[in-house]
Design a protein around this motif. Structure first.
Motif, PDB file in Angstrom:
ATOM      1  N   SER A 260      83.977  15.477-131.505  1.00  0.00           N
ATOM      2  CA  SER A 260      84.193  16.235-130.279  1.00  0.00           C
ATOM      3  C   SER A 260      82.831  16.805-129.942  1.00  0.00           C
ATOM      4  CB  SER A 260      85.175  17.387-130.505  1.00  0.00           C
ATOM      5  OG  SER A 260      86.450  16.882-130.791  1.00  0.00           O
ATOM      6  N   ILE A 261      82.445  16.698-128.712  1.00  0.00           N
ATOM      7  CA  ILE A 261      81.114  17.153-128.302  1.00  0.00           C
ATOM      8  C   ILE A 261      81.293  18.255-127.273  1.00  0.00           C
ATOM      9  CG2 ILE A 261      78.938  16.473-127.238  1.00  0.00           C
ATOM     10  CD1 ILE A 261      79.518  13.602-128.218  1.00  0.00           C
ATOM     11  N   SER A 262      80.625  19.377-127.515  1.00  0.00           N
ATOM     12  CA  SER A 262      80.730  20.502-126.595  1.00  0.00           C
ATOM     13  C   SER A 262      79.416  21.274-126.575  1.00  0.00           C
ATOM     14  CB  SER A 262      81.870  21.429-127.037  1.00  0.00           C
ATOM     15  OG  SER A 262      81.952  22.535-126.176  1.00  0.00           O
ATOM     16  N   TYR A 263      78.796  21.313-125.410  1.00  0.00           N
ATOM     17  CA  TYR A 263      77.549  22.048-125.240  1.00  0.00           C
ATOM     18  C   TYR A 263      77.707  23.063-124.121  1.00  0.00           C
ATOM     19  CZ  TYR A 263      75.155  18.600-128.124  1.00  0.00           C
ATOM     20  OH  TYR A 263      74.768  17.798-129.161  1.00  0.00           O
ATOM     21  N   ASN A 264      77.284  24.285-124.396  1.00  0.00           N
ATOM     22  CA  ASN A 264      77.243  25.333-123.383  1.00  0.00           C
ATOM     23  C   ASN A 264      75.812  25.751-123.078  1.00  0.00           C
ATOM     24  OD1 ASN A 264      80.135  25.670-123.143  1.00  0.00           O
ATOM     25  ND2 ASN A 264      80.048  26.561-125.186  1.00  0.00           N
ATOM     26  N   ASN A 265      74.889  25.301-123.893  1.00  0.00           N
ATOM     27  CA  ASN A 265      73.500  25.719-123.801  1.00  0.00           C
ATOM     28  C   ASN A 265      72.631  24.499-123.484  1.00  0.00           C
ATOM     29  OD1 ASN A 265      70.768  26.209-124.689  1.00  0.00           O
ATOM     30  ND2 ASN A 265      71.519  28.057-125.705  1.00  0.00           N
ATOM     31  N   GLU A 266      71.951  24.531-122.360  1.00  0.00           N
ATOM     32  CA  GLU A 266      71.145  23.390-121.937  1.00  0.00           C
ATOM     33  C   GLU A 266      70.014  23.078-122.921  1.00  0.00           C
ATOM     34  OE1 GLU A 266      68.598  21.898-118.083  1.00  0.00           O
ATOM     35  OE2 GLU A 266      70.199  23.357-117.790  1.00  0.00           O
ATOM     36  N   PHE A 267      69.441  24.119-123.517  1.00  0.00           N
ATOM     37  CA  PHE A 267      68.387  23.899-124.508  1.00  0.00           C
ATOM     38  C   PHE A 267      68.912  23.043-125.659  1.00  0.00           C
ATOM     39  CE2 PHE A 267      66.536  25.053-128.602  1.00  0.00           C
ATOM     40  CZ  PHE A 267      65.210  24.704-128.388  1.00  0.00           C
ATOM     41  N   TRP A 268      70.126  23.344-126.121  1.00  0.00           N
ATOM     42  CA  TRP A 268      70.719  22.614-127.243  1.00  0.00           C
ATOM     43  C   TRP A 268      70.962  21.143-126.867  1.00  0.00           C
ATOM     44  CZ3 TRP A 268      72.032  26.131-131.328  1.00  0.00           C
ATOM     45  CH2 TRP A 268      72.423  25.516-132.501  1.00  0.00           C
ATOM     46  N   VAL A 269      71.392  20.928-125.638  1.00  0.00           N
ATOM     47  CA  VAL A 269      71.598  19.550-125.151  1.00  0.00           C
ATOM     48  C   VAL A 269      70.277  18.797-125.169  1.00  0.00           C
ATOM     49  CG1 VAL A 269      72.225  18.131-123.166  1.00  0.00           C
ATOM     50  CG2 VAL A 269      73.563  20.166-123.693  1.00  0.00           C
ATOM     51  N   ASN A 270      69.232  19.403-124.632  1.00  0.00           N
ATOM     52  CA  ASN A 270      67.920  18.751-124.581  1.00  0.00           C
ATOM     53  C   ASN A 270      67.378  18.471-125.977  1.00  0.00           C
ATOM     54  OD1 ASN A 270      67.985  18.813-121.789  1.00  0.00           O
ATOM     55  ND2 ASN A 270      66.920  20.769-121.678  1.00  0.00           N
ATOM     56  N   GLU A 271      67.561  19.413-126.881  1.00  0.00           N
ATOM     57  CA  GLU A 271      67.117  19.236-128.266  1.00  0.00           C
ATOM     58  C   GLU A 271      67.827  18.033-128.903  1.00  0.00           C
ATOM     59  OE1 GLU A 271      65.052  20.341-131.834  1.00  0.00           O
ATOM     60  OE2 GLU A 271      64.787  21.005-129.780  1.00  0.00           O
ATOM     61  N   THR A 272      69.124  17.946-128.705  1.00  0.00           N
ATOM     62  CA  THR A 272      69.895  16.833-129.263  1.00  0.00           C
ATOM     63  C   THR A 272      69.440  15.509-128.661  1.00  0.00           C
ATOM     64  OG1 THR A 272      71.790  18.290-129.633  1.00  0.00           O
ATOM     65  CG2 THR A 272      72.229  15.920-129.603  1.00  0.00           C
ATOM     66  N   GLN A 273      69.215  15.472-127.355  1.00  0.00           N
ATOM     67  CA  GLN A 273      68.749  14.248-126.706  1.00  0.00           C
ATOM     68  C   GLN A 273      67.420  13.783-127.297  1.00  0.00           C
ATOM     69  OE1 GLN A 273      68.698  15.458-122.577  1.00  0.00           O
ATOM     70  NE2 GLN A 273      70.672  14.469-122.170  1.00  0.00           N
ATOM     71  N   GLN A 274      66.494  14.701-127.504  1.00  0.00           N
ATOM     72  CA  GLN A 274      65.185  14.348-128.069  1.00  0.00           C
ATOM     73  C   GLN A 274      65.335  13.769-129.468  1.00  0.00           C
ATOM     74  OE1 GLN A 274      63.340  14.270-125.055  1.00  0.00           O
ATOM     75  NE2 GLN A 274      61.926  14.228-126.755  1.00  0.00           N
ATOM     76  N   ILE A 275      66.183  14.377-130.262  1.00  0.00           N
ATOM     77  CA  ILE A 275      66.384  13.898-131.634  1.00  0.00           C
ATOM     78  C   ILE A 275      66.992  12.498-131.616  1.00  0.00           C
ATOM     79  CG2 ILE A 275      67.711  14.302-133.751  1.00  0.00           C
ATOM     80  CD1 ILE A 275      67.382  17.352-133.079  1.00  0.00           C
ATOM     81  N   LEU A 276      67.983  12.283-130.757  1.00  0.00           N
ATOM     82  CA  LEU A 276      68.644  10.975-130.694  1.00  0.00           C
ATOM     83  C   LEU A 276      67.729   9.889-130.142  1.00  0.00           C
ATOM     84  CD1 LEU A 276      72.211  12.069-129.529  1.00  0.00           C
ATOM     85  CD2 LEU A 276      71.505  11.354-131.828  1.00  0.00           C
ATOM     86  N   LYS A 277      66.826  10.239-129.247  1.00  0.00           N
ATOM     87  CA  LYS A 277      65.885   9.261-128.698  1.00  0.00           C
ATOM     88  C   LYS A 277      64.974   8.655-129.764  1.00  0.00           C
ATOM     89  CE  LYS A 277      65.430  11.004-123.990  1.00  0.00           C
ATOM     90  NZ  LYS A 277      64.530  11.621-123.011  1.00  0.00           N
ATOM     91  N   ASN A 278      64.733   9.393-130.834  1.00  0.00           N
ATOM     92  CA  ASN A 278      63.855   8.924-131.889  1.00  0.00           C
ATOM     93  C   ASN A 278      64.536   8.007-132.894  1.00  0.00           C
ATOM     94  OD1 ASN A 278      61.626  10.327-130.872  1.00  0.00           O
ATOM     95  ND2 ASN A 278      62.248  12.192-131.924  1.00  0.00           N
ATOM     96  N   CYS A 279      65.826   7.781-132.726  1.00  0.00           N
ATOM     97  CA  CYS A 279      66.565   6.932-133.668  1.00  0.00           C
ATOM     98  C   CYS A 279      66.344   5.467-133.342  1.00  0.00           C
ATOM     99  CB  CYS A 279      68.059   7.223-133.595  1.00  0.00           C
ATOM    100  SG  CYS A 279      68.470   8.869-134.190  1.00  0.00           S
ATOM    101  N   ILE A 280      66.177   4.663-134.407  1.00  0.00           N
ATOM    102  CA  ILE A 280      66.016   3.233-134.176  1.00  0.00           C
ATOM    103  C   ILE A 280      67.359   2.507-134.096  1.00  0.00           C
ATOM    104  CG2 ILE A 280      63.720   3.090-135.183  1.00  0.00           C
ATOM    105  CD1 ILE A 280      65.156   1.874-137.690  1.00  0.00           C
TER     106      ILE A 280
END
Length: 155
Positions: free
Chosen positions: A131-151
């Motif tokens: 289940s995915i739930s974000y209320n904080n835009e910073f947290w969303v951006n942080e997660t996106q950056q981390i996932l972008k680095n995955c091969i």
């Protein structure tokens, strides 16, 4: 009441049977490829336990040539370093599913992010359904950056 206690004990035995508690994951050399399943529950939340049991069944049925090593949530940070020493290129890192991706349960999400940071740039990752739930835009951006680095990540 006795039946409920027996059920609790049966569930706990099953969890502990499959879980690396405080022992070493070694040896470095082993006959099977491994799946390191991070963040499994040790608490009696029946929903999380059902998810964990289903994950084990799924892995056994779909990846029978792999040995599953489970790492409880409380030991994830400690075991990241140990796994990094022994993981092989064809091993898989997996993340326990449930309702903990986002900022509702920040501790669980930080653990998930730490595992992804540690292994995502080199190893195949599986994140079981979330289940995915974000209320904080910073947290969303942080997660996106981390996932972008995955091969190679499957969510």
């Amino acid at each position: 009441m006795k039946l409920k206690k027996e059920f609790h004990n049966k569930i706990l035995r099953r969890i502990y049977y499959h879980t690396v508690i405080d022992k070493k994951i070694l040896p470095k050399r082993y006959s099977k490829r491994r799946i390191y399943l991070f963040g499994v529950p040790e608490y009696l939340n029946y929903g999380d336990i059902a998810i964990f049991v289903s994950e084990l069944k799924f892995l056994k049925e779909n990846l029978p040539d792999f040995e599953v090593i489970t790492i409880p949530e409380r030991l994830v940070i400690q075991k990241i370093f140990e796994v990094k020493e022994i993981i092989d290129d064809d091993d898989i890192v997996a993340l326990h599913g449930g309702g903990n991706m986002g900022d509702v349960w920040p501790f669980q999400d930080m653990i998930r992010q730490d595992v992804i940071r540690a292994f995502g740039d080199k190893y195949r990752l599986i994140s079981f359904p979330q289940s995915i739930s974000y209320n904080n835009e910073f947290w969303v951006n942080e997660t996106q950056q981390i996932l972008k680095n995955c091969i190679d990540i499957s969510i």
